[in-house]
Design an enzyme around this catalytic site. Structure first.
Site, short mmCIF file in Angstrom:
data_model
loop_
_atom_site.label_atom_id
_atom_site.label_comp_id
_atom_site.label_asym_id
_atom_site.label_seq_id
_atom_site.Cartn_x
_atom_site.Cartn_y
_atom_site.Cartn_z
N ASN A 175 0.82 -1.21 0.00
CA ASN A 175 0.00 0.00 0.00
C ASN A 175 0.85 1.26 0.00
OD1 ASN A 175 -2.11 -1.71 0.07
ND2 ASN A 175 -2.61 -1.42 2.23
N HIS A 185 5.81 -0.73 -2.76
CA HIS A 185 5.38 0.05 -3.93
C HIS A 185 5.49 1.56 -3.69
CE1 HIS A 185 2.99 -3.67 -5.44
NE2 HIS A 185 4.27 -3.73 -5.73
P1 NAD Z 1 -5.85 -6.12 -4.92
O1 NAD Z 1 -6.86 -5.07 -5.24
O2 NAD Z 1 -5.27 -6.89 -6.03
O3 NAD Z 1 -6.50 -7.18 -3.91
C1 NAD Z 1 -7.13 -6.81 -2.74
C2 NAD Z 1 -7.57 -8.06 -2.02
O4 NAD Z 1 -8.14 -7.66 -0.78
C3 NAD Z 1 -8.63 -8.87 -2.77
O5 NAD Z 1 -8.24 -10.22 -2.80
C4 NAD Z 1 -9.90 -8.68 -1.94
O6 NAD Z 1 -10.70 -9.83 -1.89
C5 NAD Z 1 -9.35 -8.37 -0.58
N1 NAD Z 1 -10.20 -7.51 0.25
C6 NAD Z 1 -11.00 -6.49 -0.14
N2 NAD Z 1 -11.59 -5.92 0.92
C7 NAD Z 1 -11.15 -6.61 2.01
C8 NAD Z 1 -11.40 -6.50 3.39
N3 NAD Z 1 -12.24 -5.58 3.91
N4 NAD Z 1 -10.79 -7.38 4.24
C9 NAD Z 1 -9.96 -8.34 3.75
N5 NAD Z 1 -9.69 -8.48 2.44
C10 NAD Z 1 -10.27 -7.62 1.59
O7 NAD Z 1 -4.74 -5.42 -4.04
P2 NAD Z 1 -3.19 -5.79 -3.84
O8 NAD Z 1 -3.05 -7.26 -3.76
O9 NAD Z 1 -2.72 -4.93 -2.74
O10 NAD Z 1 -2.47 -5.34 -5.17
C11 NAD Z 1 -2.84 -4.20 -5.90
C12 NAD Z 1 -1.92 -3.00 -5.90
O11 NAD Z 1 -2.80 -1.95 -5.59
C13 NAD Z 1 -0.83 -2.89 -4.91
O12 NAD Z 1 0.31 -2.72 -5.62
C14 NAD Z 1 -1.10 -1.57 -4.14
O13 NAD Z 1 0.05 -0.75 -4.23
C15 NAD Z 1 -2.15 -0.89 -4.94
N6 NAD Z 1 -3.22 -0.18 -4.19
C16 NAD Z 1 -2.99 0.37 -2.97
C17 NAD Z 1 -4.01 1.00 -2.29
C18 NAD Z 1 -3.69 1.59 -0.94
O14 NAD Z 1 -2.58 2.06 -0.71
N7 NAD Z 1 -4.66 1.55 -0.02
C19 NAD Z 1 -5.30 1.06 -2.83
C20 NAD Z 1 -5.51 0.50 -4.10
C21 NAD Z 1 -4.45 -0.13 -4.77
#
Ligand code: NAD
Length: 252
Positions: A101, A118
């Site tokens: 994140n 990241h």
């Molecule tokens: P992803 O979107 O690929 O997967 C997220 C996972 O979290 C999914 O499998 C989903 O089922 C699960 N999920 C959703 N809500 C949930 C909850 N309340 N409790 C538990 N699990 C839950 O995300 P990723 O694997 O982190 O990879 C995607 C990329 O997105 C990363 O590189 C990250 O840098 C970036 N990203 C970051 C943010 C942030 O900083 N908050 C937000 C969006 C994307």
């Protein structure tokens, strides 16, 4: 409840725990993940909005998506799952959080060793002269223009986040590997484990037969080799496990 007790017992018996987190842990803070229904990829095609070469070609597209995410991040607060990880560090059990994140919520919850694979949305760089900007400075520039440029040299400004096809920060990746190899328990929370090379890191613990707990809304590719898998919302599940662990009653 049996799984919660098993997880609590496992955590109770370990002292070199590492957490590996993804966008899912921050969903309950109001920041959408990328791949779930309603996630950012439904709205923004990653090859147009989050590839490094696309950023150079169409910076206005990237900044449109990033500004939307940044607005959500700036009003978000750590949720009970972030806070439970900070509690685990305060108990002397958690050694590091390795996160994909960019939202800084682990640090805001109180975790002191956070390895950001990241990068971070908290700072940005000029791609020409490397001048550094903090998030607030960039927000000020964005009030006037769609694409912020360096006031010194007019270079493109890019948040210090890793875009697709950019390398991960090598030192952070190495430190993360080390933490995983030295850990005695890995807790994976809120990640689809589909963004590589970050997603390959958790499997490293199999070299030492380190147990793995997975808390995620949906199944992941690591489930078959995990000791405990709990599907659901991490903001509900993880604090509950810590609560069970902290109760005096025997958790068998
Ligand atoms: P992803 O979107 O690929 O997967 C997220 C996972 O979290 C999914 O499998 C989903 O089922 C699960 N999920 C959703 N809500 C949930 C909850 N309340 N409790 C538990 N699990 C839950 O995300 P990723 O694997 O982190 O990879 C995607 C990329 O997105 C990363 O590189 C990250 O840098 C970036 N990203 C970051 C943010 C942030 O900083 N908050 C937000 C969006 C994307």
């Amino acid at each position: 409840m049996k799984l919660y007790k098993q997880a609590a017992n496992l955590i109770k018996s370990k002292s070199k725990i590492v957490a590996f987190t993804g966008a899912g842990i921050s969903v309950e803070s109001g920041i959408p993940d990328f791949r779930s229904p309603g996630g950012l990829w439904e709205k923004y095609n990653p090859t147009e909005y989050a590839e490094y070469s696309a950023f150079l070609k169409w910076p206005e597209k990237f900044w449109k998506m990033h500004s939307e995410l940044a607005e959500l991040v700036s009003s978000a607060e750590p949720n009970p799952a972030h806070i439970a990880l900070a509690t685990l560090e305060n108990l002397g059990k958690l050694k590091a959080v390795i996160t994909q994140n960019i939202d800084f919520l682990h640090q805001r919850a109180g975790n002191s060793r956070v390895l950001e694979l990241h990068g971070t949305g908290e700072t940005a760089s000029c791609l020409s002269c490397q001048k550094q900007f903090d998030r607030v400075m960039v927000e000020e520039l964005l009030k006037k223009v769609q694409v912020p440029r360096c006031p010194d040299c007019e270079g493109l400004i890019k948040p210090n986040v890793v875009l697709f096809s950019e390398p991960l920060p090598a030192n952070v990746f190495e430190e993360a590997k080390q933490e995983l190899l030295e850990s005695d328990l890995l807790i994976v929370i809120g990640t689809s484990l589909s963004v590589f090379p970050a997603a390959a890191l958790p499997s490293l613990v199999s070299f030492n037969n380190t147990p793995v707990i997975i808390i995620n809304e949906e199944p992941t590719s690591l489930d078959s080799s995990a000791s405990i898998v709990i599907n659901g919302k991490s903001g509900e599940i993880f604090p509950q496990i810590i609560k069970v662990m902290n109760t005096d009653e025997e958790t068998n």
